[in-house]
Enzyme design. Sequence first.
Site, PDB file in Angstrom:
ATOM      1  N   LEU B 245      35.190 -26.127 -21.426  1.00 50.67           N
ATOM      2  CA  LEU B 245      35.058 -26.307 -19.976  1.00 50.67           C
ATOM      3  C   LEU B 245      35.097 -24.973 -19.242  1.00 50.67           C
ATOM      4  O   LEU B 245      34.428 -24.788 -18.228  1.00 50.67           O
ATOM      5  CB  LEU B 245      36.147 -27.250 -19.457  1.00 50.67           C
ATOM      6  CG  LEU B 245      35.895 -28.717 -19.828  1.00 50.67           C
ATOM      7  CD1 LEU B 245      37.133 -29.562 -19.614  1.00 50.67           C
ATOM      8  CD2 LEU B 245      34.729 -29.280 -19.011  1.00 50.67           C
ATOM      9  N   GLU B 369      34.482 -30.930 -13.907  1.00 57.52           N
ATOM     10  CA  GLU B 369      34.874 -29.732 -14.661  1.00 57.52           C
ATOM     11  C   GLU B 369      36.063 -29.032 -14.018  1.00 57.52           C
ATOM     12  O   GLU B 369      36.057 -27.830 -13.779  1.00 57.52           O
ATOM     13  CB  GLU B 369      33.679 -28.794 -14.829  1.00 57.52           C
ATOM     14  CG  GLU B 369      32.513 -29.566 -15.433  1.00 57.52           C
ATOM     15  CD  GLU B 369      31.581 -28.725 -16.259  1.00 57.52           C
ATOM     16  OE1 GLU B 369      31.892 -27.557 -16.504  1.00 57.52           O
ATOM     17  OE2 GLU B 369      30.543 -29.270 -16.676  1.00 57.52           O
TER      18      GLU B 369
END
Lengths: 259, 390
Positions: B245, B369
Site C-alpha cells: 500500500l 489506500e
Amino acid sequence: MNVVVLVKQVPDTEGNRKLDPGDHTVDRAAVDPVINYIDEFAIEEGLRLKEAHGGEVTILTVGPERATESIRKALSMGADKAVHVLDDALHGSDALQTAHVLAKALGTLEWDVAVAGSEATDSRMAVVPALLAGLLDVAQLTQARKVTVDGSSVTVERVTEGGYEVVEGSTPAVLSVVEKINDPRYPSFKGIMAAKSKPVTVLGLSDLGLDQSDVGLANAASEVVSFENAPPRQAGQIVKDDGSGAVQIADFLAAKKLI
Amino acid sequence: MSDALDRLDLLDLDDDLGPEDRLLRDTVRKFADDRLRPNIRRWFEDGTLPARDLAVEFGELGVLGMHLSGYGCQGATASQYGLVCAEVEAVDSGLRSLVSVQGSLAMFCIRAYGSEEQKQRWLPEMAAGRAVGCFGLTEADAGSDPAAMRTSARRDGDDWILNGSKMWITNGSISDVAVVWARTDDGIRGFLVEAGTPGYSAQEVHHKLSLRASISSALFFDDVRLPASAMLPDGRGLRAPLGALSEARFGIVAGVAGAARDALASALDYAGTRTQFGRPIASFQLTQRKFAEMAVALQQMQLTARRLGELKDAGRIKPHQISFGKFANVSTALHICREARSILGGSGITTEYPVLRHALNLETVYTYEGTHEVHTLVLGSQLTGIDAFR
C-alpha cells in the site's frame, strides 16, 4: 532492407508560430519544437519495413542543436541509429540546399529506401523528397498511402486529387508518405531508455564535402521577400435556402475545389 | 489547454525534467489525449471501463509495474512512475487506479513476496497487460483496521482451504489473478487465487457516484482449495500488504496532482472565454484570487510529489512521509476541484467538463489506500510519539 527516415524538427503547430522579422526565417525560439507531424508516419513506415524485411532504420536530420530532442524521440520509437547534420552555416538554407545536404548525408550511409513525410508543417513546400530523388537520380515514389516492397521492387499507391496512382520503382528510392498510411506507435518506456545508448553521428558541412558557400540564407536560390500576418477572418457568406440551397452550397464547395 | 498548463507552472518545475523524463511525460500525455480523453466521459457516464483492452495498451507503453525490476518490468525510477501517474490521473482517477492496482499492489506483491515460479509465471504477462491482477485486503467490516479481517485459510494436507470475502477490490471481476490476504495459523499470509478456481467468484459493484470509470468488485471465497504453491512465501503478517500500500500511495500522491491540474486548467480556459457583465470572468478579482490560491496549492502538491520521488529513489522514504503526501495532496486536490467547479458555474456540474468528475473521483481517493483520517493520525503519532489508534 536498410531504411533512412528523413526527420525534420519544426515549431509545434499548436503554438503561435512566427517568422523572424530580421531575416525572414522560421523563428525557432518562439514555439516549442516537435517532430514534423507527418514525419512520425514516415518513421512508423520505416520501422514496419524493417520489421517485415530486416535491416536497420537510420534517422537523418538536418537541424540545429535542439533537433537532438526529435532525434531522441525517433530513436525511442525504435529506430536503430541517427545522423544529425549540424552546422551553424546551414541557417536559412532553402529546400534545394537542404536536399543537397541530405543527398550528401545519404552518401555516408548504406540505404535502400529513404522515407520522408510528404511535407513539413512549417514551410509546407513538399518538394524536398522530389528534389532529393532528382539530385540522386533515383526513383521518386512520393505521396504514398501504401508501400509494398518485393525484393528490389518498391510499389506505392500515390495519392492524387481524384484518387490514387500505382507507381513502381526499384531501390534505391526516395519515398514520401501521407498520414493515411499508418498509425504511428508511441515510444515505449523501454524504447525511451534504450534510445539513450543508440549511436547518433553528428556531421558538419566539411564531413559531407560541402562548403559554407553551398548552404545558408545568403546563398539560397529562393528568398522570402516579405511576409505579413494572415488577415483576420472575414464574415461568412450566408446562403438563404429558397429551394436551391443545396445546389448553392455544392457550387460554393466546387468553386473552392473542396468537392 | 497546453497554454493553460504552461501558465500553471509558475515555478518552472517542468524545466528540471531531464530529456528522458520529458519524453516519457509527453508520450503518456499524448497517449492520454489520443486514447483516453476522447472516451472518458462515456466510460464514466456508462459506469464501465474496457479495462482489459486498456491494460494491453498500458502494457505496450511499458508503464505497468514500470518501477519494478526484472521479469519484464522496466526498472524505472519512482519519480518516472510518478510522472506517469500524474498524466493518467489528469484524465481520470479510475484509470490511474487501474495502473496502480496492477503495478503497485498486485505486481509489487508478487515481485516482493512471491516465489521464483510465481514471478516467472505472472510478472511478464502482467507487465505486458495480457494478465490483470487485483489486491484483496479490505473487507466489508475491515477497512482501516485490516487486522480485523475474517477471511481465513486453513491447511488441509499440503493444500489450503480459503474462506471469506473481500470488498472494494479494483479490477477484481476482470482479474486473472487475485492477491488475497487471509488469516492462517501462521498469522496473515498472502495467496494467489486464479480466476476460475472452484469456489472463487467476483461480483462487480455498481451504483457508484465516484470512480465510475473503474471496475470495483467484491470477491467471494467458498471453500476454495489452493495448492501450497499458491501462497506468497516471503510475505508474512500485515506488514506485507501494508508495504504494498505504501507503494500504491506514492502513485496517488503524484497522480492526484494530475487530476487537480486538469481541473484547474479547465477552469482557467473557461474563465478566459466566459463573459459576464461585459468582461471575461477571469478579470474579476474574486476569480483571480481563486486562481492564485489554487495554482499555488497545485505547485505545492507537485513539489511534495517530487520530494517524495527523490526520497523514494534515494531508498530512504519513511511511511510517515508517504502519509504526509497522501494527507496533503488528496485533500488539496479535492479542494482545488471543488473550487474550480465554482468557476465553471452550471457548466461545472456536467460531464462536458472534467472538473466535477475529478472531484467525485477524489472522494474515493480520499478514503482508499489509507483514509485521510488514518494518515492524519500517522502524522500525529510521528509528531507526538503517541499512537492515537492502536
